[in-house]
Write a protein that holds these residues in place. Structure first.
Motif, PDB file in Angstrom:
ATOM      1  N   TYR A 123       0.972  -1.200  -0.022  1.00  0.00           N
ATOM      2  CA  TYR A 123      -0.008  -0.237   0.056  1.00  0.00           C
ATOM      3  C   TYR A 123       1.055   1.270  -0.044  1.00  0.00           C
ATOM      4  O   TYR A 123       0.636   2.226  -0.580  1.00  0.00           O
ATOM      5  CB  TYR A 123      -0.752   0.216   1.115  1.00  0.00           C
ATOM      6  CG  TYR A 123      -1.889   0.985   1.201  1.00  0.00           C
ATOM      7  CD1 TYR A 123      -3.017   1.137   0.308  1.00  0.00           C
ATOM      8  CD2 TYR A 123      -1.804   2.370   1.857  1.00  0.00           C
ATOM      9  CE1 TYR A 123      -4.239   2.116   0.312  1.00  0.00           C
ATOM     10  CE2 TYR A 123      -2.599   3.170   2.111  1.00  0.00           C
ATOM     11  CZ  TYR A 123      -3.756   3.150   1.152  1.00  0.00           C
ATOM     12  OH  TYR A 123      -4.599   4.079   1.209  1.00  0.00           O
ATOM     13  N   VAL A 124       1.762   1.236   0.814  1.00  0.00           N
ATOM     14  CA  VAL A 124       2.869   2.600   0.732  1.00  0.00           C
ATOM     15  C   VAL A 124       4.167   1.721   0.934  1.00  0.00           C
ATOM     16  O   VAL A 124       4.389   1.069   1.920  1.00  0.00           O
ATOM     17  CB  VAL A 124       2.484   3.496   2.339  1.00  0.00           C
ATOM     18  CG1 VAL A 124       3.422   4.688   2.379  1.00  0.00           C
ATOM     19  CG2 VAL A 124       0.994   4.043   2.026  1.00  0.00           C
ATOM     20  N   ALA A 125       5.176   2.539   0.410  1.00  0.00           N
ATOM     21  CA  ALA A 125       6.530   2.073   0.584  1.00  0.00           C
ATOM     22  C   ALA A 125       7.205   3.451   0.613  1.00  0.00           C
ATOM     23  O   ALA A 125       7.346   4.073  -0.615  1.00  0.00           O
ATOM     24  CB  ALA A 125       7.072   1.146  -0.577  1.00  0.00           C
ATOM     25  N   SER A 126       7.921   3.846   1.650  1.00  0.00           N
ATOM     26  CA  SER A 126       8.684   4.997   1.692  1.00  0.00           C
ATOM     27  C   SER A 126       9.722   4.677   2.638  1.00  0.00           C
ATOM     28  O   SER A 126      10.057   3.405   3.045  1.00  0.00           O
ATOM     29  CB  SER A 126       7.982   6.009   2.380  1.00  0.00           C
ATOM     30  OG  SER A 126       7.404   5.710   3.779  1.00  0.00           O
ATOM     31  N   VAL A 127      10.625   5.632   2.899  1.00  0.00           N
ATOM     32  CA  VAL A 127      11.939   5.525   3.953  1.00  0.00           C
ATOM     33  C   VAL A 127      11.458   4.946   5.200  1.00  0.00           C
ATOM     34  O   VAL A 127      12.046   4.188   5.931  1.00  0.00           O
ATOM     35  CB  VAL A 127      12.597   6.730   3.944  1.00  0.00           C
ATOM     36  CG1 VAL A 127      13.741   6.581   4.834  1.00  0.00           C
ATOM     37  CG2 VAL A 127      13.245   7.005   2.425  1.00  0.00           C
ATOM     38  N   SER A 128      10.204   5.774   5.682  1.00  0.00           N
ATOM     39  CA  SER A 128      10.014   5.450   7.151  1.00  0.00           C
ATOM     40  C   SER A 128       8.647   4.306   7.289  1.00  0.00           C
ATOM     41  O   SER A 128       8.616   4.028   8.308  1.00  0.00           O
ATOM     42  CB  SER A 128       9.315   6.769   7.669  1.00  0.00           C
ATOM     43  OG  SER A 128       8.122   7.291   6.837  1.00  0.00           O
ATOM     44  N   ASP A 129       7.999   3.913   6.204  1.00  0.00           N
ATOM     45  CA  ASP A 129       6.866   3.034   6.349  1.00  0.00           C
ATOM     46  C   ASP A 129       6.974   1.978   5.011  1.00  0.00           C
ATOM     47  O   ASP A 129       7.170   2.548   4.062  1.00  0.00           O
ATOM     48  CB  ASP A 129       5.586   3.651   6.336  1.00  0.00           C
ATOM     49  CG  ASP A 129       5.310   4.091   7.925  1.00  0.00           C
ATOM     50  OD1 ASP A 129       5.448   3.217   8.856  1.00  0.00           O
ATOM     51  OD2 ASP A 129       4.955   5.268   8.283  1.00  0.00           O
ATOM     52  N   THR A 130       6.657   0.894   5.592  1.00  0.00           N
ATOM     53  CA  THR A 130       6.336  -0.092   4.580  1.00  0.00           C
ATOM     54  C   THR A 130       5.178  -0.807   4.871  1.00  0.00           C
ATOM     55  O   THR A 130       5.193  -1.463   5.891  1.00  0.00           O
ATOM     56  CB  THR A 130       7.280  -1.460   4.234  1.00  0.00           C
ATOM     57  OG1 THR A 130       8.482  -0.688   4.085  1.00  0.00           O
ATOM     58  CG2 THR A 130       7.057  -2.285   3.132  1.00  0.00           C
ATOM     59  N   VAL A 131       3.928  -0.617   4.276  1.00  0.00           N
ATOM     60  CA  VAL A 131       2.648  -0.903   4.664  1.00  0.00           C
ATOM     61  C   VAL A 131       2.056  -1.641   3.598  1.00  0.00           C
ATOM     62  O   VAL A 131       1.803  -1.443   2.538  1.00  0.00           O
ATOM     63  CB  VAL A 131       1.610   0.489   5.030  1.00  0.00           C
ATOM     64  CG1 VAL A 131       0.330   0.170   5.479  1.00  0.00           C
ATOM     65  CG2 VAL A 131       2.442   1.438   5.763  1.00  0.00           C
ATOM     66  N   TYR A 132       1.496  -2.829   4.185  1.00  0.00           N
ATOM     67  CA  TYR A 132       0.561  -3.618   3.091  1.00  0.00           C
ATOM     68  C   TYR A 132      -0.908  -3.563   3.660  1.00  0.00           C
ATOM     69  O   TYR A 132      -1.078  -3.597   4.957  1.00  0.00           O
ATOM     70  CB  TYR A 132       1.155  -5.065   3.362  1.00  0.00           C
ATOM     71  CG  TYR A 132       2.251  -5.383   2.577  1.00  0.00           C
ATOM     72  CD1 TYR A 132       2.249  -6.143   1.478  1.00  0.00           C
ATOM     73  CD2 TYR A 132       3.694  -4.939   3.127  1.00  0.00           C
ATOM     74  CE1 TYR A 132       3.504  -6.228   0.817  1.00  0.00           C
ATOM     75  CE2 TYR A 132       4.711  -5.183   2.443  1.00  0.00           C
ATOM     76  CZ  TYR A 132       4.788  -5.713   1.193  1.00  0.00           C
ATOM     77  OH  TYR A 132       5.567  -6.212   0.715  1.00  0.00           O
ATOM     78  N   THR A 133      -1.776  -4.086   2.678  1.00  0.00           N
ATOM     79  CA  THR A 133      -3.208  -4.440   3.121  1.00  0.00           C
ATOM     80  C   THR A 133      -3.252  -6.017   3.036  1.00  0.00           C
ATOM     81  O   THR A 133      -2.641  -6.356   2.187  1.00  0.00           O
ATOM     82  CB  THR A 133      -4.205  -3.737   2.032  1.00  0.00           C
ATOM     83  OG1 THR A 133      -4.093  -4.197   0.697  1.00  0.00           O
ATOM     84  CG2 THR A 133      -4.178  -2.138   2.036  1.00  0.00           C
ATOM     85  N   LEU A 134      -4.081  -6.488   3.891  1.00  0.00           N
ATOM     86  CA  LEU A 134      -4.109  -8.044   3.886  1.00  0.00           C
ATOM     87  C   LEU A 134      -5.653  -8.353   3.976  1.00  0.00           C
ATOM     88  O   LEU A 134      -6.350  -7.502   4.733  1.00  0.00           O
ATOM     89  CB  LEU A 134      -3.262  -8.641   4.859  1.00  0.00           C
ATOM     90  CG  LEU A 134      -3.401  -8.295   6.220  1.00  0.00           C
ATOM     91  CD1 LEU A 134      -4.517  -9.091   6.959  1.00  0.00           C
ATOM     92  CD2 LEU A 134      -1.942  -8.538   6.992  1.00  0.00           C
ATOM     93  N   THR A 135      -6.147  -9.032   3.315  1.00  0.00           N
ATOM     94  CA  THR A 135      -7.511  -9.739   3.370  1.00  0.00           C
ATOM     95  C   THR A 135      -7.564 -11.032   3.896  1.00  0.00           C
ATOM     96  O   THR A 135      -6.594 -11.759   3.293  1.00  0.00           O
ATOM     97  CB  THR A 135      -8.332  -9.517   2.055  1.00  0.00           C
ATOM     98  OG1 THR A 135      -8.190  -8.196   1.689  1.00  0.00           O
ATOM     99  CG2 THR A 135      -9.767  -9.990   2.156  1.00  0.00           C
TER     100      THR A 135
END
Length: 279
Positions: A155-167
């Motif tokens: 969902y988001v990939a940045s220097v401070s965050d790597t965020v996934y959505t999961l179902t």
């Protein structure tokens, strides 16, 4: 601890026993009335059997939840009210139209989570096995296997965050608890907030947006002239607003990967919202 920006601007309504319904076919059981952004006005669908169940249990209004990362072509509705367990049981039994029905918060999805990784390189997607998501971490794979995680998307990939959505096909609250107990890999986990869309664009499309998902820019085909374009992120914040399509292209090319709402204001005064996905 890094915080995820997961809050969406929503209507200030109170719910005691809201029910979430996911339809088998987005066109069967869909709202039969017109409704507007953040207004709860519908209480009938285009399916007589579903209407009969709604009438029996006194459904007064409901709204469509938009922005599901996996079931993005399926109608999902939140029904406000105070309902008995028999209501959910009867909806679930109507399996030709209703794929799932459960008591749930109207503002989030009952089967989706946000997951922020503690280390961007540990817990990444590698594939699926028997429709269950596989990552490069064995312990996370065991959790996903136990709770039937069927979707895992960046969902988001940045220097401070790597965020996934999961179902998952599971009790998502139990999955959330299991993930929170694995801090070596999981930095933070939270429920995924819905984006409440206006008139069912699947039934009353005013514009064709392509490609969608898009990588850089997208085209908009419509019979009505457009006077203003706005892009709204998942937090409800307007991050682009312009009367120029070229300026919209300029701003959309700078967006991070994720799910957005494209709001179009037409010259005739009407508005429409469309889910927009940046790859």
């Amino acid at each position: 601890m890094k915080r995820l920006l997961l809050f969406l601007l929503i209507s200030n309504l109170a719910f005691s026993q809201s029910v979430e319904i996911r339809l088998v076919n987005p066109m069967v059981g869909a709202p039969s009335c017109n409704y507007f952004f953040n207004d709860w006005m519908c209480n009938t669908t285009n399916d007589a059997g579903l209407n009969a169940i709604f009438s029996t249990y006194g459904v007064q209004y409901f709204k469509v939840k938009g922005g599901h990362p996996y079931y993005n072509n399926t109608t999902i509705m939140a029904l406000s009210g105070n309902y008995p367990p028999q209501f959910v049981a009867e909806l679930s039994a109507y399996s030709s139209v209703v794929a799932s029905a459960k008591f749930w918060d109207p503002n989030t999805f009952s089967d989706v989570l946000f997951l922020s990784l503690a280390n961007a390189s540990i817990g990444t997607f590698t594939g699926t096995n028997n429709n269950i998501v596989v990552t490069n971490d064995a312990n996370l794979n065991q959790i996903f296997q136990t709770y039937n995680v069927i979707q895992y998307g960046l969902y988001v990939a940045s220097v401070s965050d790597t965020v996934y959505t999961l179902t998952c096909d599971c009790d998502v609250a139990l999955l959330k608890a299991a993930l929170q107990n694995y801090p070596n890999v999981v930095d933070e986990v939270d429920f995924f907030h819905a984006a409440f869309l206006s008139n069912q664009q699947f039934e009353q499309t005013k514009a064709i947006i392509a490609p969608n998902p898009f990588s850089d820019n997208f085209s908009i085909e419509t019979e009505q002239p457009i006077s203003n374009y706005s892009i709204i992120d998942i937090t409800g914040k307007t991050i682009a607003a312009t009367s120029s399509k070229s300026e919209l292209d300029n701003q959309s090319s700078r967006l991070s990967a994720g799910i957005y709402i494209l709001n179009l204001l037409f010259d005739n005064g009407q508005t429409a919202n469309y889910k927009l996905v940046k790859k």
